[in-house]
Design a protein around this motif. Structure first.
Motif, PDB file in Angstrom:
ATOM      1  N   GLY A   1      93.889  54.730  32.487  1.00  9.59           N
ATOM      2  CA  GLY A   1      93.021  53.572  32.329  1.00  9.59           C
ATOM      3  C   GLY A   1      93.251  52.487  33.356  1.00  9.59           C
ATOM      4  N   ILE A   2      94.502  52.287  33.776  1.00 19.56           N
ATOM      5  CA  ILE A   2      94.802  51.197  34.700  1.00 19.56           C
ATOM      6  C   ILE A   2      94.315  51.464  36.113  1.00 19.56           C
ATOM      7  N   VAL A   3      93.887  52.721  36.404  1.00 21.09           N
ATOM      8  CA  VAL A   3      93.331  53.026  37.726  1.00 21.09           C
ATOM      9  C   VAL A   3      91.924  53.614  37.602  1.00 21.09           C
ATOM     10  N   LEU A   4      91.251  53.322  36.494  1.00 27.75           N
ATOM     11  CA  LEU A   4      89.901  53.840  36.297  1.00 27.75           C
ATOM     12  C   LEU A   4      88.971  53.435  37.433  1.00 27.75           C
ATOM     13  N   GLU A   5      89.067  52.189  37.902  1.00 30.81           N
ATOM     14  CA  GLU A   5      88.196  51.724  38.979  1.00 30.81           C
ATOM     15  C   GLU A   5      88.421  52.522  40.266  1.00 30.81           C
ATOM     16  N   ALA A   6      89.673  52.934  40.492  1.00 30.67           N
ATOM     17  CA  ALA A   6      89.971  53.736  41.679  1.00 30.67           C
ATOM     18  C   ALA A   6      89.237  55.070  41.619  1.00 30.67           C
ATOM     19  N   TYR A   7      89.232  55.698  40.460  1.00 27.48           N
ATOM     20  CA  TYR A   7      88.527  56.968  40.297  1.00 27.48           C
ATOM     21  C   TYR A   7      87.011  56.773  40.395  1.00 27.48           C
ATOM     22  N   GLN A   8      86.531  55.625  39.924  1.00 27.14           N
ATOM     23  CA  GLN A   8      85.096  55.362  39.947  1.00 27.14           C
ATOM     24  C   GLN A   8      84.547  55.204  41.361  1.00 27.14           C
ATOM     25  N   SER A   9      85.435  54.964  42.327  1.00 24.66           N
ATOM     26  CA  SER A   9      84.999  54.825  43.715  1.00 24.66           C
ATOM     27  C   SER A   9      85.514  55.956  44.607  1.00 24.66           C
TER      28      SER A   9
ATOM     29  N   TYR B   1      98.625  47.691  43.281  1.00 23.29           N
ATOM     30  CA  TYR B   1      99.112  47.828  44.646  1.00 23.29           C
ATOM     31  C   TYR B   1      99.971  49.074  44.765  1.00 23.29           C
ATOM     32  N   LEU B   2     100.057  49.602  45.976  1.00 21.04           N
ATOM     33  CA  LEU B   2     101.036  50.627  46.307  1.00 21.04           C
ATOM     34  C   LEU B   2     102.012  49.986  47.283  1.00 21.04           C
ATOM     35  N   GLN B   3     103.260  49.970  46.904  1.00 18.75           N
ATOM     36  CA  GLN B   3     104.274  49.328  47.730  1.00 18.75           C
ATOM     37  C   GLN B   3     105.202  50.372  48.334  1.00 18.75           C
ATOM     38  N   CYS B   4     105.361  50.304  49.664  1.00 19.89           N
ATOM     39  CA  CYS B   4     106.190  51.254  50.393  1.00 19.89           C
ATOM     40  C   CYS B   4     107.624  50.740  50.508  1.00 19.89           C
ATOM     41  N   PRO B   5     108.567  51.618  50.856  1.00 22.39           N
ATOM     42  CA  PRO B   5     109.964  51.213  50.985  1.00 22.39           C
ATOM     43  C   PRO B   5     110.182  50.085  51.989  1.00 22.39           C
ATOM     44  N   ASP B   6     109.295  49.963  52.995  1.00 23.72           N
ATOM     45  CA  ASP B   6     109.449  48.904  53.995  1.00 23.72           C
ATOM     46  C   ASP B   6     108.906  47.569  53.514  1.00 23.72           C
ATOM     47  N   GLY B   7     108.436  47.517  52.258  1.00 25.30           N
ATOM     48  CA  GLY B   7     107.948  46.265  51.696  1.00 25.30           C
ATOM     49  C   GLY B   7     106.453  46.058  51.847  1.00 25.30           C
ATOM     50  N   LYS B   8     105.797  46.874  52.659  1.00 25.84           N
ATOM     51  CA  LYS B   8     104.362  46.726  52.859  1.00 25.84           C
ATOM     52  C   LYS B   8     103.611  47.175  51.615  1.00 25.84           C
ATOM     53  N   ARG B   9     102.503  46.489  51.345  1.00 22.52           N
ATOM     54  CA  ARG B   9     101.677  46.840  50.189  1.00 22.52           C
ATOM     55  C   ARG B   9     100.290  47.275  50.647  1.00 22.52           C
ATOM     56  N   TYR B  10      99.730  48.164  49.857  1.00 19.93           N
ATOM     57  CA  TYR B  10      98.382  48.631  50.126  1.00 19.93           C
ATOM     58  C   TYR B  10      97.561  48.482  48.862  1.00 19.93           C
ATOM     59  N   THR B  11      96.305  48.102  49.002  1.00 22.64           N
ATOM     60  CA  THR B  11      95.419  48.111  47.844  1.00 22.64           C
ATOM     61  C   THR B  11      94.937  49.526  47.629  1.00 22.64           C
ATOM     62  N   LEU B  12      94.643  49.830  46.400  1.00 18.81           N
ATOM     63  CA  LEU B  12      94.210  51.176  46.046  1.00 18.81           C
ATOM     64  C   LEU B  12      92.693  51.181  45.909  1.00 18.81           C
ATOM     65  N   LEU B  13      92.037  51.943  46.777  1.00 19.50           N
ATOM     66  CA  LEU B  13      90.587  52.054  46.733  1.00 19.50           C
ATOM     67  C   LEU B  13      90.226  53.530  46.799  1.00 19.50           C
ATOM     68  N   GLY B  14      89.912  54.078  45.658  1.00 21.08           N
ATOM     69  CA  GLY B  14      89.676  55.511  45.619  1.00 21.08           C
ATOM     70  C   GLY B  14      90.942  56.224  46.057  1.00 21.08           C
ATOM     71  N   SER B  15      90.825  57.120  47.035  1.00 21.18           N
ATOM     72  CA  SER B  15      91.985  57.842  47.537  1.00 21.18           C
ATOM     73  C   SER B  15      92.459  57.255  48.857  1.00 21.18           C
ATOM     74  N   GLU B  16      92.024  56.061  49.145  1.00 21.88           N
ATOM     75  CA  GLU B  16      92.357  55.472  50.431  1.00 21.88           C
ATOM     76  C   GLU B  16      93.450  54.436  50.319  1.00 21.88           C
ATOM     77  N   LEU B  17      94.424  54.496  51.216  1.00 23.31           N
ATOM     78  CA  LEU B  17      95.472  53.483  51.295  1.00 23.31           C
ATOM     79  C   LEU B  17      95.154  52.588  52.469  1.00 23.31           C
ATOM     80  N   ARG B  18      95.080  51.304  52.222  1.00 19.47           N
ATOM     81  CA  ARG B  18      94.780  50.380  53.311  1.00 19.47           C
ATOM     82  C   ARG B  18      95.873  49.328  53.413  1.00 19.47           C
TER      83      ARG B  18
END
Length: 332
Positions: free
Chosen positions: A268-276, A315-332
């Protein structure tokens, strides 16, 4: 006609994203950089070369370095070592989750009776192919890493048990087998195109570790009856389409198919990601699966990623501290 054109439009878009990838040599092997639509990746595949003819021993590494970039080796292409008659020893890296059809046909490994167990060929913890298509029940042994493409295609397996060690089920592995039900292991990363095409089950659970899933990988286009898909991945798995499956999708068997008959249950917490996300958004989506607000996930090319939810944002947070927003299957 509109439905048919809509289906082809999606397929053509996906195929157009599979642009010609770069090939390079490392050691005595050739590798191809994988192109994954909408997702950064540092994955490579071992590909065929005529220079392999005289090889007697091969060690497929977990990683290779090219132009100062470290790539993870995840696939062995179809016919990769075909007719390498002297090839009698191979070590397959634990990162490999896909092995193409006929990858070892004609090798000393293939012709060595010691590698065949009950008419099933095993090479370095990977199940390659079965000669016995009449067996109705099969337990893939614990420790098996990959089931190769077309391994049991057209067989008679109704009862199937898969080990916890399995990370890859390649394309057409159990295609046209009357499998009544199957439990995918929790560590599975790859479920290939048409892997369970024309099976008999009407629901399937995809584990949280799954990164790639192929078209017609389960019996969802055989009829327009309801199929329930339960996916626990917090990053929507990428849908893959190979040329053979693409040709199959164009046959009369699939004319008029409606994606909405697939009822996909997702976190449920990533439903919007699947919807796009590509293809997922065409299913009937329900966010009725509960997962922890923070959990470790694995994304190709981005190791040890954490999913974090703050102020209603994911958000997706990498070991180097950088964050990416989750949009569908895309990491930005």
């Amino acid at each position: 006609m509109l439905k048919k054109l809509s289906l082809y439009a999606v397929l053509l878009i996906l195929l157009s994203q599979n642009v010609k990838a770069e090939v390079f040599k490392s050691g005595n092997l050739y590798f191809q950089k994988e192109v994954v639509p909408n997702r950064p990746t540092t994955e490579v595949s071992v590909v065929y070369s005529a220079t392999y003819t005289d090889l007697s021993e091969v060690a497929i590494p977990s990683t290779v370095t090219y132009k100062d970039t470290v790539y993870t080796v995840t696939r062995i292409y179809p016919g990769c070592f075909k007719s390498c008659s002297s090839l009698s020893k191979i070590a397959i890296a634990p990162t490999v989750y896909y092995i193409g059809a006929g990858a070892f046909t004609g090798t000393a490994l293939f012709n060595d009776a010691a590698n065949w167990h009950d008419n099933v060929l095993y090479i370095d913890n990977c199940l390659i192919v079965s000669k016995n298509r009449s067996v109705t029940s099969y337990d893939v042994p614990e420790g098996t890493q990959v089931i190769a493409e077309e391994a049991f295609e057209g067989g008679s397996i109704k009862e199937l048990s898969l080990p916890s060690s399995l990370i890859g089920i390649s394309d057409y592995s159990f295609s046209d087998c009357p499998v009544a039900e199957v439990e995918l292991p929790s560590g599975l990363k790859y479920l290939g195109s048409a892997a369970f095409q024309n099976a008999l089950f009407t629901s399937l659970t995809l584990p949280s570790t799954l990164e790639y899933v192929g078209y017609i990988s389960f019996p969802w286009i055989k009829t327009n009856s309801r199929f329930d898909l339960y996916c626990y991945a917090v990053v929507p798995p990428v849908w893959e389409l190979n040329t053979r499956t693409y040709a199959l999708m164009g046959t009369s068997q699939y004319t008029g198919f409606r994606y909405s008959t697939i009822h996909a249950h997702v976190p449920g917490i990533v439903l919007e990601a699947y919807q796009s996300a590509v293809l997922w958004k065409q299913f009937t989506l329900t966010g009725d699966i509960e997962v922890s607000p923070v959990e470790d996930v694995t994304v190709s090319g981005v190791p040890s990623v954490q999913k974090i939810m703050e102020d209603g944002m994911i958000y997706l947070q990498c070991p180097d501290g950088k964050r990416y927003t989750l949009l569908g299957s895309e990491l930005r």
